[in-house]
Scaffold this motif. Structure first.
Motif, PDB file in Angstrom:
ATOM      1  N   LYS A  43       0.923  -1.139   0.057  1.00 42.77           N
ATOM      2  CA  LYS A  43      -0.156   0.102   0.079  1.00 42.77           C
ATOM      3  C   LYS A  43       0.918   1.253  -0.085  1.00 42.77           C
ATOM      4  O   LYS A  43       1.890   1.314   0.725  1.00 42.77           O
ATOM      5  CB  LYS A  43      -0.867  -0.008   1.334  1.00 42.77           C
ATOM      6  CG  LYS A  43      -1.960  -0.895   1.248  1.00 42.77           C
ATOM      7  CD  LYS A  43      -2.855  -0.892   2.623  1.00 42.77           C
ATOM      8  CE  LYS A  43      -4.017  -1.810   2.496  1.00 42.77           C
ATOM      9  NZ  LYS A  43      -4.497  -2.068   3.893  1.00 42.77           N
ATOM     10  N   LEU A  44       0.251   2.307  -0.635  1.00 43.93           N
ATOM     11  CA  LEU A  44       0.986   3.545  -0.582  1.00 43.93           C
ATOM     12  C   LEU A  44       0.371   4.269   0.552  1.00 43.93           C
ATOM     13  O   LEU A  44      -0.761   4.417   0.592  1.00 43.93           O
ATOM     14  CB  LEU A  44       0.936   4.346  -1.939  1.00 43.93           C
ATOM     15  CG  LEU A  44       1.302   5.874  -1.743  1.00 43.93           C
ATOM     16  CD1 LEU A  44       2.787   5.744  -1.387  1.00 43.93           C
ATOM     17  CD2 LEU A  44       1.068   6.582  -3.158  1.00 43.93           C
ATOM     18  N   ILE A  45       1.200   4.431   1.706  1.00 40.39           N
ATOM     19  CA  ILE A  45       0.700   5.135   2.918  1.00 40.39           C
ATOM     20  C   ILE A  45       1.098   6.486   2.846  1.00 40.39           C
ATOM     21  O   ILE A  45       2.309   6.862   2.852  1.00 40.39           O
ATOM     22  CB  ILE A  45       1.329   4.448   4.200  1.00 40.39           C
ATOM     23  CG1 ILE A  45       1.022   3.118   4.081  1.00 40.39           C
ATOM     24  CG2 ILE A  45       0.905   5.250   5.584  1.00 40.39           C
ATOM     25  CD1 ILE A  45      -0.249   2.640   4.914  1.00 40.39           C
ATOM     26  N   ASP A  58       5.534   9.740   3.222  1.00 46.83           N
ATOM     27  CA  ASP A  58       4.773   8.802   2.427  1.00 46.83           C
ATOM     28  C   ASP A  58       5.635   7.557   2.519  1.00 46.83           C
ATOM     29  O   ASP A  58       6.758   7.544   2.589  1.00 46.83           O
ATOM     30  CB  ASP A  58       4.647   9.344   1.059  1.00 46.83           C
ATOM     31  CG  ASP A  58       4.002  10.842   1.177  1.00 46.83           C
ATOM     32  OD1 ASP A  58       2.743  10.905   1.379  1.00 46.83           O
ATOM     33  OD2 ASP A  58       4.646  11.445   0.256  1.00 46.83           O
ATOM     34  N   PHE A  59       4.850   6.312   2.220  1.00 42.42           N
ATOM     35  CA  PHE A  59       5.573   5.049   2.531  1.00 42.42           C
ATOM     36  C   PHE A  59       5.171   4.120   1.256  1.00 42.42           C
ATOM     37  O   PHE A  59       3.992   4.006   1.097  1.00 42.42           O
ATOM     38  CB  PHE A  59       5.389   4.369   3.761  1.00 42.42           C
ATOM     39  CG  PHE A  59       5.941   3.020   3.977  1.00 42.42           C
ATOM     40  CD1 PHE A  59       7.245   2.832   3.773  1.00 42.42           C
ATOM     41  CD2 PHE A  59       4.917   2.017   4.173  1.00 42.42           C
ATOM     42  CE1 PHE A  59       7.689   1.366   4.058  1.00 42.42           C
ATOM     43  CE2 PHE A  59       5.404   0.649   4.344  1.00 42.42           C
ATOM     44  CZ  PHE A  59       6.742   0.409   4.425  1.00 42.42           C
TER      45      PHE A  59
ATOM     46  N   ALA B  53       1.126  -6.057   7.357  1.00 43.48           N
ATOM     47  CA  ALA B  53       2.374  -5.993   8.479  1.00 43.48           C
ATOM     48  C   ALA B  53       3.194  -4.959   7.971  1.00 43.48           C
ATOM     49  O   ALA B  53       3.946  -4.423   8.744  1.00 43.48           O
ATOM     50  CB  ALA B  53       2.796  -7.611   8.792  1.00 43.48           C
ATOM     51  N   THR B  54       3.470  -5.016   6.704  1.00 42.15           N
ATOM     52  CA  THR B  54       4.625  -4.248   6.178  1.00 42.15           C
ATOM     53  C   THR B  54       4.305  -2.503   6.572  1.00 42.15           C
ATOM     54  O   THR B  54       5.024  -1.845   6.981  1.00 42.15           O
ATOM     55  CB  THR B  54       4.804  -4.301   4.678  1.00 42.15           C
ATOM     56  OG1 THR B  54       4.979  -5.701   4.398  1.00 42.15           O
ATOM     57  CG2 THR B  54       5.983  -3.579   4.277  1.00 42.15           C
ATOM     58  N   SER B  55       3.173  -2.169   6.439  1.00 41.58           N
ATOM     59  CA  SER B  55       2.547  -0.888   6.663  1.00 41.58           C
ATOM     60  C   SER B  55       2.540  -0.576   7.981  1.00 41.58           C
ATOM     61  O   SER B  55       2.784   0.461   8.592  1.00 41.58           O
ATOM     62  CB  SER B  55       1.119  -0.794   5.854  1.00 41.58           C
ATOM     63  OG  SER B  55       1.305  -0.667   4.598  1.00 41.58           O
ATOM     64  N   LEU B  56       2.104  -1.613   8.777  1.00 35.38           N
ATOM     65  CA  LEU B  56       1.905  -1.422  10.315  1.00 35.38           C
ATOM     66  C   LEU B  56       3.430  -1.289  10.885  1.00 35.38           C
ATOM     67  O   LEU B  56       3.636  -0.399  11.648  1.00 35.38           O
ATOM     68  CB  LEU B  56       1.424  -2.687  10.895  1.00 35.38           C
ATOM     69  CG  LEU B  56       1.223  -2.590  12.465  1.00 35.38           C
ATOM     70  CD1 LEU B  56       0.069  -1.653  12.987  1.00 35.38           C
ATOM     71  CD2 LEU B  56       1.467  -3.904  13.143  1.00 35.38           C
TER      72      LEU B  56
END
Lengths: 195, 165
Positions: A43-45, A58-59, B53-56
């Protein structure tokens, strides 16, 4: 700080897009997200304000495929460019393996570019890094604008060390993957030399 | 100085995974994870299907970094425990061996913060020992059987990565 997990056979590296406010760091990530196959990206956060200015970072996690039986994963981050988010920028540089310095080509933004470059060097030093030792690629964005500064002048002011540099129009995707590919190559060369 | 590169071998990975698996069962936690302060996942246990999990991990590392930025501003060295409470699910986090973070996600109808904290503290001792040993091993050198592990990476290998992307 690359992280190598022998159990899951993964190499994880962190790339940070750094540059002044509104230079196109988030746009780079949005273009990469938009043009990468679904099974290669997470996901693009975006931690942004209500006016879509980056508040914290941004991630975007990317999985590029296998090398020597290891899945090569890159975590792309942007910093908030606005001057008053200095504390956040410093935090995001923690553990960085490579930097894309994104500069705004508009002549009137040249002071902001130079200020951001100085800020980056100070923040790297504050994290214990020697800025000269971090793999880095320079991107001159917004080349399509009529007031774009000559490249010779931009290199003189922003790239005296002669790092590889790319012209970009990030809103159209021009130069975005070329820049990413260059920094990935540099970071993996470091990994190769370290292990 | 920044942290050195970190290499995790199967032995230590297995120990970390087993310990957080125990933590999930003993504290009735939905999901437990160990990440490093840079947001890289070390291991995850429990229910992972419904969670990215990666975003978390990235957001948790940012959360801890921001909180410890605030700690420095008020004269504290760092905050060591973090807690976020939602309507149903909660997140408990604690620092681990200086450079890692233990994350526990739990349903407050199933278990309590007190129980989670008690069991997490117990697990922290074991995890800290394993991760400290892993860090030392990583810093001492990379056990690759005498071969330079990635020395054979060529420019073509790297170009191929983008061909696949």
């Amino acid at each position: 700080m690359s992280f190598i997990n022998f159990s899951s056979r993964e190499i994880n590296c962190k790339i940070v897009y750094y540059g002044p406010g509104l230079c196109g760091k988030t746009t780079n990530l949005q273009q990469i997200y938009g043009k990468t196959a679904a099974d290669r990206k997470g996901k693009l956060i975006s931690l942004a304000t209500e006016t879509e200015r980056t508040l914290f970072f941004d991630f975007l996690p990317l999985s590029l495929g296998d090398i020597k039986g290891f899945n090569v994963r890159f975590h792309l981050y942007t910093v908030p460019g606005q001057v008053f988010y200095a504390a956040s920028r410093k935090l995001i540089l923690k553990g960085v393996d490579g930097i894309v310095f994104t500069a705004d080509s508009q002549m009137e933004r040249m002071d902001a570019n130079m200020e951001s470059l100085d800020d980056m060097r100070l923040n790297l030093a504050a994290q214990g890094y020697n800025p000269e030792n971090i793999p880095m690629t320079v991107q001159y964005n917004k080349r399509d604008l009529p007031g774009a500064a000559p490249l010779v002048e931009m290199n003189r002011l922003l790239n005296p060390g002669g790092l590889t540099w790319y012209q970009a129009v990030a809103t159209d995707g021009v130069g975005v993957f070329e820049t990413l590919k260059d920094i990935v190559r540099k970071v993996l060369a470091e990994v190769r030399n370290s292990y | 100085m920044p942290f050195a590169d970190f290499v995790l071998y199967e032995d230590e990975y297995g120990k970390v995974e087993a310990e957080i698996g125990n933590l999930c069962r003993e504290a009735r936690i939905t999901t437990a994870a160990v990440i490093d302060k840079n947001g890289q996942i070390i291991a995850v246990a429990g229910e992972t299907g419904r969670m990215d999990a990666t975003s978390l991990a990235s957001l948790a590392a940012g959360d801890v970094a921001a909180a410890n930025g605030m700690a420095a501003l008020i004269g504290e060295t760092e905050f060591s425990v973090f807690f976020h409470e939602g309507q149903r699910d909660c997140i408990y986090m604690s620092l681990l061996a200086g450079r890692f973070i233990l994350i526990a996600i739990f349903d407050k109808k199933v278990t309590s913060l007190g129980m989670v904290r008690l069991k997490a503290n117990k697990a922290t001792e074991t995890l800290a020992a394993v991760l400290t040993a892993a860090s030392s091993k990583s810093e001492a050198g990379h056990d690759t059987g005498g071969e330079a592990l990635f020395a054979g990476i060529t420019t073509e290998d790297i170009d191929r990565l983008f061909g696949q992307a």
